[in-house]
Motif scaffolding. Structure first.
Motif: not given
Lengths: 416, 237
Positions: A3-5, A8-15, A18, A21-22, A24, B11, B43, B78, B80, B89, B92-93, B96-97, B200
């Motif tokens: 699952s997404p949880r 590991p998730r980086p900080v926003p704006g710095s993904r 990818r 990985d499928r 999910t 996480h 989550a 998450d 942050e 930013e 982008d967030a 991505e999220y 999920r």
């Protein structure tokens, strides 16, 4: 299942990049069929262009009318430019001969009616390497043939082929005897080769018929009789310099003045290229004025596009808000909207250039204008320039509405 | 419902969080849309937010979705702090999220179902066209890939909107009245889809007037006049 949880998730704006990985993406396909390939390529290779094109197609009539405005504006500008160029080149071609001639005659101030040998020598020195000097005698007389007569200009020229052309046969390089008759004289008196004509009680046999003069010049063959020099006495009445180019004509004229008119104005120097320059300047000014007028129609078309973009972005405020909400940057939204405006200009400009090209070819078909006057680089430049200008006008017109729409905060846009 | 372990790791932090958030609109008079609200969604949790009109539900959703910035307080994604991010930013967030499902679907009428789903990825490198097709098949629209919104029913449009919200594998899916424009049967189906999304690991926050949504939610909180209702706790249990 991962699952997404768990990932590991980086900080926003710095993904991080990818991987494929499928985990999910549970695939519950129908019979294990492969993903539909209809979406590959096309739309997503150039998303801004594809989205802009589809937006324009939503209201085809409105888009068509806006593009039509640009088309008309470009057509007007290009047609005016092309027609003006063709007219100018045609006039230059018609008048072109005179640009190469310098006519030198005795000045009224000197109270003489002939050029002296010294003056002729100075004239020939001035024209050295720039052209040919054709001294001539000049008089007026009635030319008689049978019971018909007509007033004519009578020239005495040793080398008439330097100034005139024969209608059917080349003129003699050196005129030793007989008469060369102009086209109008031959027509009036019904003269052919071998006919007898009487000029000043002297009878001459026609040894040549001169072709109608095509250039504008004071020394015209149409209504003239050209006799051999030995039929005249005294000094020459005029000298015609046939220069190699208009520039040479100008330089020759200037040098003649420097040599002969220093203290006293001994000769009148008639430089026909000055007239040609004035005519060319007039045509250029007229052309620019007409194009400026024509530009007004393009500006009106630009205003139409400005209005269209304002209406279009207002109608799509919610959609633009959604695009921003799902993570499409302001700059990308702006790109889509600017491409819409640019497409209107490009399509309109393209058709405007196409129609004006057809109009230019029709000009060739329907008028005595020759094709070489139409297919010149200046006209190609007008076509390309008109297309470019139309696109720029559309782009500039759409810029403000696009900017206003793109910069709106998504939360405001979504409220509608 | 998910457990909130005391031994939290990075996480296990809330997928999205509001901490002492206040949102005021300054006009002829100052309107407080949210007053000192704290909320965590972990989550895999399905949180329903109910309340009367004007209670601040949409404002809360906009803040959670980074579509708006609070007057005071902190918004975390998450774990942050994203309150002070720049406009770029924040965009982008969101991509991505966060996934969005709007009440009026807000599908682009010129795009097909598959193109609508892939839209969020169009300008960010390679468009996820294959994933869009997969998502649509998962929500039962495998035979509607090339249909434009005007050829889809309300329920189908909502499924397309949900698929679009999931295209970037978000941590959080925000739904504004997900069953608002649907009949009961279709609404039930949509809620079933949302439950599967939660399974999920995606956190789902749904703003709603529909009692049916609360029946499917893990937790329901009530907003009244910009504040959590008496007895409501913004934190998962």
């Amino acid at each position: 299942m991962d699952s997404p949880r768990d990932r590991p998730r980086p900080v926003p704006g710095s993904r991080a990049a990818r991987s494929d990985d499928r985990s999910t993406a549970e695939i519950r396909t129908d019979g294990g069929a492969e993903p539909d390939s209809a979406m590959s390529g096309s739309l997503w290779q150039f998303p801004a262009v594809a989205l802009a094109w589809q937006n324009l197609r939503r209201n085809r009539l409105r888009s068509l009318l806006a593009a039509l405005g640009i088309c008309i504006g470009v057509f007007v500008i290009v047609v005016l430019g092309v027609f003006g160029t063709v007219l100018q080149l045609s006039a230059s071609e018609e008048l072109g001969g005179i640009g190469n001639q310098v006519i030198v005659s005795p000045s009224a101030e000197t109270e003489t009616d002939a050029l002296t040998s010294r003056q002729l020598q100075d004239i020939e020195r001035s024209a050295a390497n720039r052209g040919t000097v054709v001294p001539l005698y000049s008089d007026n007389a009635f030319t008689v043939s049978g019971s018909e007569s007509t007033p004519t200009q009578v020239y005495g020229i040793d080398r008439p082929a330097e100034l005139f052309e024969g209608e059917d046969e080349p003129l003699p390089v050196q005129h030793r005897g007989g008469a060369l008759v102009g086209a109008s004289v031959a027509d009036t008196l019904d003269l052919q080769l071998g006919s007898a004509v009487e000029v000043d009680s002297e009878t001459y046999r026609v040894v040549g018929v001169m072709a109608p003069g095509e250039d504008i010049t004071p020394v015209q063959p149409d209504n003239a009789i050209v006799l051999a020099e030995r039929e005249f006495t005294g000094e020459y009445d005029q000298a015609v310099i046939v220069a190699d180019s208009p520039e040479d004509a100008t330089e020759t004229a200037a040098e003649i003045r420097d040599r002969l008119n220093v203290r006293v104005e001994e000769v009148d120097v008639f430089e026909l290229s000055e007239i040609l320059e004035t005519i060319a300047e007039f045509f250029t000014l007229l052309n620019r004025f007409l194009i400026a007028l024509g530009s007004v129609s393009l500006i009106v078309a630009g205003v139409s596009i400005f209005n269209l973009m304002l209406m279009s972005t207002a109608e799509r405020r919610g959609e633009i808000g959604v695009m921003r909400a799902v993570g499409i940057h302001r700059s990308d939204v702006l790109k889509v909207l600017l491409v819409e405006a640019a497409l209107l200009g490009a399509v309109g400009g393209l058709f405007g250039a196409l129609f004006s090209g057809i109009a230019a070819l029709l000009l060739w078909v329907a008028t005595p204008i020759t094709l070489d006057l139409v297919l010149v680089w200046q006209n190609a430049a007008y076509l390309v320039g008109g297309l470019f200008f139309g696109s720029v006008v559309a782009l500039v017109s759409g810029a403000y509405p696009a900017w206003q729409a793109a910069k709106e905060r998504p939360v405001e846009a979504l409220r509608g | 419902m998910s457990e909130h372990s005391p031994n939290t790791t990075a996480h296990d932090k809330p997928a999205v969080e509001l901490q002492d958030v206040t949102k005021e609109y300054v006009g002829a008079e100052t309107v407080t849309a949210l007053a000192d609200v704290s909320l965590q969604v972990v989550a895999g949790e399905f949180l329903a937010v109910v309340g009367p009109s004007g209670s601040g539900k949409s404002t809360m959703l906009n803040l959670l979705g980074l579509l708006d910035v609070p007057t005071s307080g902190v918004v975390r994604l998450d774990g942050e702090d994203v309150t002070a991010l720049t406009e770029r930013e924040l965009t982008d967030a969101r991509r991505e999220y966060i996934g969005f499902v709007f009440q009026d679907f807000h599908l682009l009428p010129t795009l097909t179902a598959a193109e609508n789903v892939a839209l969020p990825t169009a300008f960010a490198g390679e468009a996820q066209t294959d994933r869009a097709v997969d998502l649509l098949r998962r929500v039962g629209l495998g035979d509607r890939l090339e249909h434009t919104p005007d050829a889809l029913s309300g329920g189908q449009k909502q499924r397309v909107a949900i698929a679009r919200g999931l295209i970037n594998e978000p941590a959080v899916l925000l739904a504004d009245e997900p069953t608002g424009n649907l009949d009961r049967e279709t609404g039930t189906q949509i809620l079933g889809e949302i439950q599967q999304i939660c399974e999920r690991g995606v956190a789902v926050v749904a703003v709603t007037h529909d009692e049916l949504v609360t029946e499917y939610a893990d937790r329901t909180i009530r907003l009244v006049d910009g504040q959590l209702g008496e007895g409501d706790d913004g934190f998962a249990t």
